[in-house]
Design an enzyme around this catalytic site. Sequence first.
Site, mmCIF file in Angstrom:
data_model
loop_
_atom_site.group_PDB
_atom_site.id
_atom_site.type_symbol
_atom_site.label_atom_id
_atom_site.label_comp_id
_atom_site.label_asym_id
_atom_site.label_seq_id
_atom_site.Cartn_x
_atom_site.Cartn_y
_atom_site.Cartn_z
ATOM 1 N N HIS A 124 -9.265 -15.960 -1.693
ATOM 2 C CA HIS A 124 -8.219 -15.970 -0.671
ATOM 3 C C HIS A 124 -8.867 -15.530 0.645
ATOM 4 O O HIS A 124 -9.821 -14.758 0.646
ATOM 5 C CB HIS A 124 -7.158 -14.953 -1.106
ATOM 6 C CG HIS A 124 -5.925 -14.912 -0.256
ATOM 7 N ND1 HIS A 124 -5.854 -14.214 0.926
ATOM 8 C CD2 HIS A 124 -4.694 -15.467 -0.434
ATOM 9 C CE1 HIS A 124 -4.640 -14.341 1.446
ATOM 10 N NE2 HIS A 124 -3.918 -15.100 0.644
ATOM 11 N N ASP A 201 -10.270 -8.180 -6.455
ATOM 12 C CA ASP A 201 -9.008 -8.487 -5.794
ATOM 13 C C ASP A 201 -8.013 -8.869 -6.891
ATOM 14 O O ASP A 201 -8.064 -9.974 -7.424
ATOM 15 C CB ASP A 201 -9.224 -9.631 -4.796
ATOM 16 C CG ASP A 201 -7.915 -10.152 -4.211
ATOM 17 O OD1 ASP A 201 -6.840 -9.644 -4.588
ATOM 18 O OD2 ASP A 201 -7.978 -11.086 -3.391
ATOM 19 N N GLN A 204 -3.460 -11.415 -7.707
ATOM 20 C CA GLN A 204 -2.820 -12.407 -8.583
ATOM 21 C C GLN A 204 -2.925 -12.062 -10.064
ATOM 22 O O GLN A 204 -2.358 -12.766 -10.894
ATOM 23 C CB GLN A 204 -3.431 -13.797 -8.352
ATOM 24 C CG GLN A 204 -3.174 -14.373 -6.983
ATOM 25 C CD GLN A 204 -1.714 -14.760 -6.736
ATOM 26 O OE1 GLN A 204 -0.909 -14.849 -7.661
ATOM 27 N NE2 GLN A 204 -1.386 -14.973 -5.482
ATOM 28 N N LYS A 227 3.906 -8.960 -4.959
ATOM 29 C CA LYS A 227 3.622 -9.989 -5.968
ATOM 30 C C LYS A 227 3.893 -9.457 -7.380
ATOM 31 O O LYS A 227 3.725 -10.169 -8.369
ATOM 32 C CB LYS A 227 2.175 -10.453 -5.854
ATOM 33 C CG LYS A 227 1.911 -11.206 -4.541
ATOM 34 C CD LYS A 227 0.507 -11.745 -4.500
ATOM 35 C CE LYS A 227 0.055 -12.049 -3.101
ATOM 36 N NZ LYS A 227 0.429 -13.391 -2.648
ATOM 37 N N CYS A 365 -3.854 -20.236 1.902
ATOM 38 C CA CYS A 365 -4.779 -19.220 2.442
ATOM 39 C C CYS A 365 -6.082 -19.217 1.652
ATOM 40 O O CYS A 365 -6.670 -18.153 1.414
ATOM 41 C CB CYS A 365 -4.179 -17.821 2.445
ATOM 42 S SG CYS A 365 -2.701 -17.693 3.431
HETATM 43 N N1 PMP Z 1 -5.788 -12.035 -2.581
HETATM 44 C C1 PMP Z 1 -5.179 -12.964 -3.315
HETATM 45 C C2 PMP Z 1 -5.885 -13.562 -4.496
HETATM 46 C C3 PMP Z 1 -3.888 -13.364 -2.967
HETATM 47 O O1 PMP Z 1 -3.269 -14.303 -3.689
HETATM 48 C C4 PMP Z 1 -3.242 -12.779 -1.862
HETATM 49 C C5 PMP Z 1 -1.848 -13.186 -1.440
HETATM 50 N N2 PMP Z 1 -1.601 -14.574 -1.458
HETATM 51 C C6 PMP Z 1 -3.934 -11.799 -1.138
HETATM 52 C C7 PMP Z 1 -5.201 -11.452 -1.539
HETATM 53 C C8 PMP Z 1 -3.341 -11.139 0.049
HETATM 54 O O2 PMP Z 1 -2.207 -10.413 -0.298
HETATM 55 P P1 PMP Z 1 -1.228 -9.881 0.820
HETATM 56 O O3 PMP Z 1 -0.878 -11.052 1.690
HETATM 57 O O4 PMP Z 1 -0.067 -9.357 0.050
HETATM 58 O O5 PMP Z 1 -1.953 -8.812 1.573
#
Ligand code: PMP
Length: 408
Positions: A124, A201, A204, A227, A365
């Site tokens: 991401h 990270d 997910q 999430k 993203c």
């Molecule tokens: N890492 C991953 C794998 C994600 O899916 C996301 C959110 N789509 C993020 C980081 C960022 O999370 P947040 O927007 O809640 O800070």
Amino acid sequence: HPPFDVYTVRKDFPILREQVNGHPLVWFDNAATTQKPRSVIERIAHFYEHENSNIHRAAHELAARSTDAYEQARAIVARFIGASSTEEIIFVRGATEGINLIAQTWGRKNIHAGDEIIISHLEHHANIVPWQLLAAETGAQLKVIPVDDTGELMLGEYTRLLSDRTKLVSVAHVSNALGTITPVREIVAEAQRAGAVTIVDGAQSVPHTSIDVRSIGADFFVFSGHKLFGPTGIGVVYGKSEILQDVPPWQGGGNMISDVTLERSLFQPPPGRFEAGTGNIADAVGLGTAIEYVERIGMDAIARYEHELLEYATPRVAAVRGVRLVGTAADKASVLSFVMAGCEPIDIGKALNEKGIAVRAGHHCAQPILRRLGLEATVRPSFAFYNTFDEIDRMVAILEQIAVRSPR
Ligand code: PMP
């Protein structure tokens, strides 16, 4: 645990009774954010109705209540992910802020010109951009673990990237764009043999599987509350206490200090050192309640049921004329990504929305991994434990109608 019954579980989520364009809402955008059970919504209201105060053990009762609620939430998080102590749990706004915190504190102190930071092609943007910024600032180099055509990391290439220049390895546990589950234990163990610090990270993975940070072994683990059926604006950085002891502060201000004169400041030990100013107290408390909620259902039951949803949906979506699945790794979380010949992802998203079905259509993203697979966008339904087989049937029926209408 009581047996898992999706129709009972759904009653816990008020928003699932919404109508969208005259149809019952089908929430298939869980990888972007999840819906909140009533217990979380009510817990936040309860905080503001009965406990609201800044958190300092001042003379008054409400400060004690809010401090207790906030610190209890920290204890719930620590237990939920298997941390050794609450000192390893830092509250932040979300995974993005968490990764930036690590980059700007541990990273600025420990990454120098000529050092190498390894990420993967699956990341991401939140696990790419902070490292690009740090690399530009320090003269370090970013290296990337390649991904094969199914969306799996090429681990042989990873081994070749590791060297004594590697200072950090930061990888996603689950890809938000493709659903690939990465072998984080092996990745972390190899990095440690090379002497590198590791970040996972977990944005997910935390909602879909039980997490034990000690068995993963990473130095840092980050995730977002929203999430995980909790509120927005709250997330977590787990850091091993050995490593956190030596990490300098990030933002300066109230809460994070132990003593201030005009000449110098002394800082709190972790985690207080990293929580400058008034934090998101109410939503931290709400996150604690969200965790207690999923624990009552059981993370294993959740993982099993979501896997059934994925196994049900995958061949049915793949069988729609013109559909190509994107990301076919052997080990996947409940994320489906696909494109359809002759129809733009955004148009599929709009057509599904007309029937009340919410999916993400876009780059998620994660532009580098989509471009690696020759795409700018996909359609991405992502499932949670409150979704049903019937909802999948409804989506597939609409996809079939779109396929009939679209040119080939
Ligand atoms: N890492 C991953 C794998 C994600 O899916 C996301 C959110 N789509 C993020 C980081 C960022 O999370 P947040 O927007 O809640 O800070």
